[in-house]
Write a protein that holds these residues in place. Sequence first.
Motif, mmCIF file in Angstrom:
data_model
loop_
_atom_site.group_PDB
_atom_site.id
_atom_site.type_symbol
_atom_site.label_atom_id
_atom_site.label_comp_id
_atom_site.label_asym_id
_atom_site.label_seq_id
_atom_site.Cartn_x
_atom_site.Cartn_y
_atom_site.Cartn_z
ATOM 1 N N LEU A 25 0.832 -1.203 0.000
ATOM 2 C CA LEU A 25 0.000 0.000 0.000
ATOM 3 C C LEU A 25 0.873 1.263 0.000
ATOM 4 O O LEU A 25 0.603 2.221 -0.742
ATOM 5 C CB LEU A 25 -0.923 -0.008 1.222
ATOM 6 N N GLU A 26 1.940 1.246 0.793
ATOM 7 C CA GLU A 26 2.852 2.391 0.822
ATOM 8 C C GLU A 26 3.519 2.609 -0.541
ATOM 9 O O GLU A 26 3.677 3.751 -0.996
ATOM 10 C CB GLU A 26 3.918 2.192 1.891
ATOM 11 N N GLY A 27 3.905 1.503 -1.214
ATOM 12 C CA GLY A 27 4.530 1.629 -2.519
ATOM 13 C C GLY A 27 3.609 2.248 -3.553
ATOM 14 O O GLY A 27 4.023 3.112 -4.339
ATOM 15 N N MET A 28 2.341 1.818 -3.551
ATOM 16 C CA MET A 28 1.373 2.386 -4.497
ATOM 17 C C MET A 28 1.089 3.850 -4.177
ATOM 18 O O MET A 28 0.992 4.695 -5.077
ATOM 19 C CB MET A 28 0.083 1.561 -4.471
ATOM 20 N N TYR A 29 0.963 4.168 -2.901
ATOM 21 C CA TYR A 29 0.705 5.546 -2.491
ATOM 22 C C TYR A 29 1.885 6.446 -2.890
ATOM 23 O O TYR A 29 1.689 7.557 -3.392
ATOM 24 C CB TYR A 29 0.485 5.595 -0.976
ATOM 25 N N ARG A 30 3.107 5.955 -2.698
ATOM 26 C CA ARG A 30 4.298 6.738 -3.047
ATOM 27 C C ARG A 30 4.341 7.023 -4.560
ATOM 28 O O ARG A 30 4.660 8.133 -4.981
ATOM 29 C CB ARG A 30 5.558 5.987 -2.614
ATOM 30 N N GLU A 31 4.021 6.008 -5.370
ATOM 31 C CA GLU A 31 4.046 6.187 -6.816
ATOM 32 C C GLU A 31 3.003 7.222 -7.254
ATOM 33 O O GLU A 31 3.274 8.089 -8.100
ATOM 34 C CB GLU A 31 3.790 4.851 -7.514
ATOM 35 N N MET A 32 1.806 7.149 -6.689
ATOM 36 C CA MET A 32 0.774 8.133 -7.015
ATOM 37 C C MET A 32 1.205 9.532 -6.578
ATOM 38 O O MET A 32 0.977 10.526 -7.286
ATOM 39 C CB MET A 32 -0.549 7.750 -6.347
ATOM 40 N N LEU A 33 1.839 9.611 -5.436
ATOM 41 C CA LEU A 33 2.282 10.896 -4.915
ATOM 42 C C LEU A 33 3.357 11.516 -5.809
ATOM 43 O O LEU A 33 3.333 12.722 -6.092
ATOM 44 C CB LEU A 33 2.807 10.712 -3.487
ATOM 45 N N LEU A 34 4.304 10.703 -6.255
ATOM 46 C CA LEU A 34 5.362 11.192 -7.144
ATOM 47 C C LEU A 34 4.773 11.785 -8.426
ATOM 48 O O LEU A 34 5.165 12.873 -8.868
ATOM 49 C CB LEU A 34 6.334 10.058 -7.481
ATOM 50 N N GLN A 35 3.842 11.058 -9.020
ATOM 51 C CA GLN A 35 3.226 11.530 -10.262
ATOM 52 C C GLN A 35 2.447 12.831 -10.049
ATOM 53 O O GLN A 35 2.526 13.765 -10.861
ATOM 54 C CB GLN A 35 2.278 10.446 -10.798
ATOM 55 N N THR A 36 1.723 12.914 -8.942
ATOM 56 C CA THR A 36 0.848 14.058 -8.711
ATOM 57 C C THR A 36 1.636 15.303 -8.297
ATOM 58 O O THR A 36 1.308 16.418 -8.722
ATOM 59 C CB THR A 36 -0.197 13.721 -7.627
#
Length: 429
Positions: A25-36
């Motif tokens: 969950l942290e990995g997916m959240y981090r990836e979304m955060l980087l893009q946004t």
Amino acid sequence: MRVTRTVVLKSERLPKKVFKIFVELEGMYREMLLQTVLFAVQNETTSFVKLKAEKYRFLRELYPQLPSHYAYTVCQDSALRAKSFLKRKKKGLAEKVFPEVRNVSIWLDDHLWRAGLTVIKIATHKGWIEVGLEAHRHYWKTVNSGWKLASQARIKPDKKERRLVVYLTFHKEVEPYEAKSWVSIDVNEDNVTALIDFTPVIFETGLKKQTLGYYYRRKRVQERWDNRLGPRNRKKNKILRKLREGDKKRDVRLKLARIIVEEARKRDAGIILEDLPKNVQNKMLERIHDKQLRHRIYQSAFLGVQKAIEEKAREYGVPVIRVNPKNTSRVCPVHNTVVKYEDGRFGVCSAGGEVWHRDVLAVWNLYLRALQGDGSNAPSPEGFFVDGRLVPLASTATSDAIWISQSRWLRWNSLPPTQSDTLSHKMKR
């Protein structure tokens, strides 16, 4: 006025399969955060509403297995990060073109978590997962003293201990009162002086000795392990983390702030602080070349003590004002003449001959400047009247100051156990 407080809790040690879900969950959240964040900075978008309108569909398509509200919280997180970075960039303080996303904690809104007293349920890409929490005294005291749990929380997996770090936000409404008197505060390297009921009280913090002790301890550790394993080695970093210098100094600041604010609240008094600049340490270091003294001043955290007092005062509704600290330790408040220092922290008034302790002199001058700034008249050389009694200034020069050692006031502020008085909270559904 609404005040907030964040309480940090750790979960119980989780099974490997369960903990793996939160790591994913942290990995997916981090990836979304980087893009946004990248998109927000490129387009200078600092509004959560605008960012959500632009990126919501993209985030949902990127990780469709996640509950939809993670797209909302990622946009909230990204908008704040972008706003902070663009503000620093405008001032010329940003070193890079785009911000680095290093520390990530997962934001949860009221659709993504449910909480009980010692348990939290979190919505993940594998469904709802319930996790037990290890409560501590500070948490119980917050729960039992009128604080309400906010709708948002944050979590972060601790990979070393296989636990979740949970950040819970509490809030409550506080009505500030009108100050009937004032408590002036002078922050120094090794003590904090307060003028309480016209009596100077000097709280010894012992931070000078503590700072030097950690300085030499770190130096020995670095010399020993740098010679063996080089400047970058895990063994040295592990030992240095165990020293916990920052935690111990923070504990001193918070406990001292609570004592001062509670004493002011008992008297319906406000607090007077020095109006120090943000770079106060740098200005003090301009003419100092001694390496050890520079380190002590840099670690003294004058602003950190003031910030702790302000935050605690806001929590209790205690008014706080700031006054100009210029020459508060150099001018006699009785005769308005220069105080000459010949030995240590004691000086002699050049007109009346009174012997003043430097910190006692500072709190009196801060108090009198606050009165004059409030429109009242300056006191006469004999003193001034409060509630029909004369308060003489000269008598408080040295004899009436109260000295309180660190061990004494730390015991004074010990926390009582409150688990037995816990209020029952129902799990949200």
